[in-house]
Design an enzyme around this catalytic site. Structure first.
Site, PDB file in Angstrom:
ATOM      1  CE1 TYR A   1     -10.983   9.556  -3.598  1.00 24.59           C
ATOM      2  CE2 TYR A   1     -11.662  10.056  -1.612  1.00 24.59           C
ATOM      3  CZ  TYR A   1     -11.774  10.174  -2.953  1.00 24.59           C
ATOM      4  OH  TYR A   1     -12.458  11.004  -3.534  1.00 24.59           O
TER       5      TYR A   1
ATOM      6  CD  GLU B   1      -3.019   0.693   2.050  1.00 26.47           C
ATOM      7  OE1 GLU B   1      -3.612  -0.184   2.116  1.00 26.47           O
ATOM      8  OE2 GLU B   1      -3.368   1.562   3.095  1.00 26.47           O
TER       9      GLU B   1
HETATM   10  P1  FAD Z   1     -18.457   0.256   6.713  1.00 25.05           P
HETATM   11  O1  FAD Z   1     -18.222  -0.869   6.272  1.00 25.05           O
HETATM   12  O2  FAD Z   1     -19.375   1.295   6.394  1.00 25.05           O
HETATM   13  O3  FAD Z   1     -18.193   0.118   8.485  1.00 25.05           O
HETATM   14  C1  FAD Z   1     -18.585   1.133   9.215  1.00 25.05           C
HETATM   15  C2  FAD Z   1     -19.090   0.998  10.631  1.00 25.05           C
HETATM   16  O4  FAD Z   1     -20.538   0.974  10.287  1.00 25.05           O
HETATM   17  C3  FAD Z   1     -18.796  -0.489  11.136  1.00 25.05           C
HETATM   18  O5  FAD Z   1     -18.792  -0.187  12.456  1.00 25.05           O
HETATM   19  C4  FAD Z   1     -19.853  -1.238  10.591  1.00 25.05           C
HETATM   20  O6  FAD Z   1     -19.969  -2.135  11.535  1.00 25.05           O
HETATM   21  C5  FAD Z   1     -20.876   0.035  10.683  1.00 25.05           C
HETATM   22  N1  FAD Z   1     -22.209  -0.700   9.884  1.00 25.05           N
HETATM   23  C6  FAD Z   1     -21.941  -1.056   8.668  1.00 25.05           C
HETATM   24  N2  FAD Z   1     -23.151  -1.190   8.096  1.00 25.05           N
HETATM   25  C7  FAD Z   1     -24.252  -1.029   8.974  1.00 25.05           C
HETATM   26  C8  FAD Z   1     -25.382  -0.813   9.025  1.00 25.05           C
HETATM   27  N3  FAD Z   1     -26.372  -1.191   8.074  1.00 25.05           N
HETATM   28  N4  FAD Z   1     -26.074  -0.497  10.152  1.00 25.05           N
HETATM   29  C9  FAD Z   1     -25.572  -0.096  11.404  1.00 25.05           C
HETATM   30  N5  FAD Z   1     -24.097  -0.033  11.239  1.00 25.05           N
HETATM   31  C10 FAD Z   1     -23.333  -0.378  10.253  1.00 25.05           C
HETATM   32  N6  FAD Z   1      -9.709   5.527   5.149  1.00 25.05           N
HETATM   33  C11 FAD Z   1      -9.583   6.670   4.376  1.00 25.05           C
HETATM   34  O7  FAD Z   1     -10.014   7.750   4.610  1.00 25.05           O
HETATM   35  N7  FAD Z   1      -8.595   6.471   3.104  1.00 25.05           N
HETATM   36  C12 FAD Z   1      -8.148   5.211   2.496  1.00 25.05           C
HETATM   37  O8  FAD Z   1      -7.882   5.013   1.590  1.00 25.05           O
HETATM   38  C13 FAD Z   1      -8.640   4.032   3.701  1.00 25.05           C
HETATM   39  N8  FAD Z   1      -8.023   2.827   3.351  1.00 25.05           N
HETATM   40  C14 FAD Z   1      -8.260   1.753   4.242  1.00 25.05           C
HETATM   41  C15 FAD Z   1      -7.924   0.496   4.019  1.00 25.05           C
HETATM   42  C16 FAD Z   1      -8.279  -0.715   4.761  1.00 25.05           C
HETATM   43  C17 FAD Z   1      -7.844  -2.032   4.257  1.00 25.05           C
HETATM   44  C18 FAD Z   1      -8.815  -0.458   5.920  1.00 25.05           C
HETATM   45  C19 FAD Z   1      -9.138  -1.436   6.909  1.00 25.05           C
HETATM   46  C20 FAD Z   1      -9.513   0.765   6.110  1.00 25.05           C
HETATM   47  C21 FAD Z   1      -9.158   1.993   5.433  1.00 25.05           C
HETATM   48  N9  FAD Z   1      -9.389   3.030   5.702  1.00 25.05           N
HETATM   49  C22 FAD Z   1      -9.349   4.330   4.924  1.00 25.05           C
HETATM   50  C23 FAD Z   1     -10.136   3.465   6.925  1.00 25.05           C
HETATM   51  C24 FAD Z   1     -11.961   3.531   6.914  1.00 25.05           C
HETATM   52  O9  FAD Z   1     -12.173   4.450   6.013  1.00 25.05           O
HETATM   53  C25 FAD Z   1     -12.240   3.699   8.319  1.00 25.05           C
HETATM   54  O10 FAD Z   1     -11.908   2.288   9.036  1.00 25.05           O
HETATM   55  C26 FAD Z   1     -13.906   3.598   8.264  1.00 25.05           C
HETATM   56  O11 FAD Z   1     -14.176   4.042   9.524  1.00 25.05           O
HETATM   57  C27 FAD Z   1     -14.695   2.478   8.068  1.00 25.05           C
HETATM   58  O12 FAD Z   1     -14.871   2.318   6.704  1.00 25.05           O
HETATM   59  P2  FAD Z   1     -15.569   0.976   6.132  1.00 25.05           P
HETATM   60  O13 FAD Z   1     -15.402   0.939   4.696  1.00 25.05           O
HETATM   61  O14 FAD Z   1     -15.023  -0.236   6.816  1.00 25.05           O
HETATM   62  O15 FAD Z   1     -16.922   1.308   6.582  1.00 25.05           O
END
Ligand code: FAD
Length: 285
Positions: free
Chosen positions: A49, A17
């Site tokens: 991003y 990454e």
């Molecule tokens: P989601 O999958 O939407 O989950 C977020 C939260 O919402 C979780 O607690 C989940 O349990 C909860 N949730 C999901 N669906 C529901 C629902 N229907 N009802 C209620 N609760 C729900 N951040 C950046 O800004 N840029 C990056 O490039 C970046 N790269 C990353 C790469 C990896 C491999 C990882 C693990 C994280 C990265 N992040 C990045 C951080 C990420 O944006 C954060 O961790 C963010 O808080 C959650 O993103 P997510 O896509 O996992 O969210």
């Protein structure tokens, strides 16, 4: 090439990454970083991003360089929590134009002044990506549980919905105890999630920084990790050596237990990635 088609082609699929620097003055250096990382023989490179879309154009530009210059698949990260539908439509159009086929679809961390918009969770973004093109889509997952989710069962249930919406693979948050990952694999398999779950390994170079981000992200730190960090964090060279050895050991254990993909959070440090790859040269062959 779609990343989902890479899996299984080699004994172990390796990715690294990188992040596009925020300052324009530092931007040109990122291409040298890409060149150095690709020379290690990795299978794809992911490009983060910046929060709030601060590096959105740069993410696409760097991903495009990886593909055009090196013919290596790039995984462009994309967040959505503070985007409009039009922002996302535009970003996806940019990616299509640059022939970027792989997206890590993320919600992103909510900004301090968060105003709810059309995207509440990553699943909303995944649905839009699916409807707007033939992309290979990855999602994030959290072996220690996502920090905002009180119960791990709920986190896994939401993860299942996210995968069913169209994730081709998942990449984990960093973890420092492989048992946390193995337990997570049991739990995801138990609910029927069958896509590859790529373990994200962070070689600790700056122990204070990692401890802080582990606290923020709810990543547990095992006593063995804490002892190493406490002992060496004031000596950068010793810490780097210990961090690389720790990450190497984690990877050897994962591969020995049948894991076929490793994602390295070596960020913009090709020298760290090089040392790890050297340590694993016979193991990965
Ligand atoms: P989601 O999958 O939407 O989950 C977020 C939260 O919402 C979780 O607690 C989940 O349990 C909860 N949730 C999901 N669906 C529901 C629902 N229907 N009802 C209620 N609760 C729900 N951040 C950046 O800004 N840029 C990056 O490039 C970046 N790269 C990353 C790469 C990896 C491999 C990882 C693990 C994280 C990265 N992040 C990045 C951080 C990420 O944006 C954060 O961790 C963010 O808080 C959650 O993103 P997510 O896509 O996992 O969210």
């Amino acid at each position: 090439m779609k990343i989902k088609d890479l899996f299984g082609q080699k004994k172990v699929t390796i990715s690294c990454e990188i992040f596009p620097p925020k300052k324009d003055t530092a931007f040109s250096g990122i291409f040298e970083t890409v060149d150095a990382i690709q020379s290690l023989g990795v299978d794809f490179i992911s490009v983060t991003y910046g929060a709030g879309g601060s590096t959105s154009k740069k993410t696409v530009e760097v991903a495009s360089y990886i593909q055009e210059r090196h013919h290596l698949p790039a995984l462009a990260h994309l967040t959505c929590c503070d985007s409009t539908k039009e922002d996302i439509r535009q970003r996806l159009a940019d990616m299509k134009e640059r022939e970027i086929e792989n997206i890590l679809a993320l919600r992103g961390d909510k900004p301090k002044e968060y105003v709810p918009g059309p995207y509440t969770y990553a699943i909303d973004l995944i649905r839009d990506i699916k409807s707007q093109g033939d992309f290979c889509i990855g999602g994030a997952c959290y072996p220690d549980g996502h920090v905002e989710c009180e119960h791990k069962e709920d986190d896994i249930a939401f993860l299942k919905e996210k995968v069913e919406a169209g994730c081709d693979f998942l990449t984990t948050q960093m973890f420092f105890d492989n048992n946390v990952y193995y337990n997570f694999l049991y739990r995801v398999l138990a609910v029927g999630i069958q896509v590859p779950v790529i373990p994200g390994i962070m070689p600790v170079i700056n122990a204070r920084q990692v401890k802080r981000s582990a606290e923020l992200s709810g990543t547990s730190l095992p006593p063995r990790f804490k002892a190493i960090a406490d002992k060496f964090s004031d000596d950068p060279l010793a810490m780097e050596q210990a961090g690389i050895a720790y990450a190497t050991e984690q990877i050897i254990d994962l591969v020995a237990n049948g894991v076929k993909y490793i994602h390295l959070y070596t960020m913009n440090r090709p020298q760290t990635a090089a040392k790890i790859m050297e340590n694993l040269s016979h193991i990965l062959r």
